[in-house]
Design a protein around this motif. Structure first.
Motif, PDB file in Angstrom:
ATOM      1  N   ARG A  40     -20.178  11.548  18.676  1.00  0.00           N
ATOM      2  CA  ARG A  40     -21.365  10.032  19.276  1.00  0.00           C
ATOM      3  C   ARG A  40     -21.752   9.367  17.426  1.00  0.00           C
ATOM      4  O   ARG A  40     -21.524   9.676  16.774  1.00  0.00           O
ATOM      5  N   MET A  83     -18.386   6.461  25.219  1.00  0.00           N
ATOM      6  CA  MET A  83     -19.157   6.160  23.253  1.00  0.00           C
ATOM      7  C   MET A  83     -19.356   5.067  23.487  1.00  0.00           C
ATOM      8  O   MET A  83     -20.626   4.137  22.556  1.00  0.00           O
ATOM      9  N   THR A 119     -19.068  16.163  23.650  1.00  0.00           N
ATOM     10  CA  THR A 119     -19.277  15.132  22.431  1.00  0.00           C
ATOM     11  C   THR A 119     -20.659  15.957  21.206  1.00  0.00           C
ATOM     12  O   THR A 119     -20.870  16.795  22.009  1.00  0.00           O
TER      13      THR A 119
END
Length: 243
Positions: free
Chosen positions: A71, A17, A46
């Motif tokens: 995220r 990320m 995520t």
């Protein structure tokens, strides 16, 4: 103009990320569109920037502990244990970056669908929602209601044309630097795929849509202190649990 296609990297959730976000914020050639496919060091999930951590933990109770990260983009919970993950960054000022979110979502997924169909996969882009389904053009807070990404297909997702199962979804973030598009393909929704061939076809189709040419490009020279600092931030409870 070139579409920079970066080398594959394998990392944990926070690092993946962080690198996606830095490709938006700090790319050394900021006028160039850039693309990367990446892999996961272990089982990972995520979830969207606007989602509540209590909902995420309740939903994933049977799969915890796992590598978990919020995220920078919106959307629902994504299971990365058997997916093909990618990120596309378009610089500020690119025509597609300046379009509505629904338009960028549709065009990228049409390119993805074309690549899958060329490999014999039964893929199509969903072009109609029923009443009550969400719209990928909505802000992160609204998209948080989507819950679990692959439970149902939204407008302009890629679906299996035979079964209706969702194949590919994505989430987006726009800021002063451009557009970050994070996408996932659920491999279980497809037959056998040569993923190297798929990437070549996908990036080639994307390059045509973006009016660029594919350029295999070495990994950028990012500031290592900034990289490690952002990985630490994305790993911290303050980021993961801030909603």
């Amino acid at each position: 103009m070139k579409l920079h296609v970066l080398p594959v990297r394998t990392a944990g959730a926070a690092e993946n990320m962080a690198l996606d976000f830095l490709l938006l914020q700090r790319y050394p050639e900021p006028a160039a569109p850039r693309f990367r496919h990446y892999e996961w060091r272990g089982p990972a999930f995520t979830f969207g920037f606007g989602q509540k951590i209590a909902f995420v933990r309740e939903t994933l109770a049977a799969d915890l502990p796992c590598d978990l990260c919020r995220r920078p983009t919106g959307g629902g919970i994504v299971d990365h244990r058997n997916d093909w993950t990618y990120a596309l960054v378009l610089p500020r000022g690119h025509a597609l970056c300046d379009e509505r979110a629904t338009q960028s979502y549709r065009i990228v997924h049409e390119c993805l669908m074309v690549a899958l169909v060329a490999l014999g996969q039964p893929a199509e882009v969903k072009t109609a929602n029923v009443l009550g389904e969400s719209d990928p053009g909505l802000p992160a807070e609204a998209l948080a209601k989507a819950g679990v990404c692959f439970q149902r297909a939204e407008l302009f997702d890629v679906v299996n044309s035979r079964t209706g199962a969702k194949i590919a979804g994505a989430a987006q973030k726009r800021n002063k630097h451009g557009l970050l598009f994070q996408g996932s393909i659920e491999k279980n929704s497809l037959g056998s795929v040569d993923w190297d061939e798929f990437q070549a076809r996908f990036t080639g189709t994307l390059a045509q849509a973006l009016k660029t040419e594919v350029a295999e490009t070495p990994w950028p020279d990012l500031n290592e202190n900034e990289v490690s600092g952002l990985i630490e931030q994305y790993s911290a409870p303050e980021w993961i649990e801030h909603r």
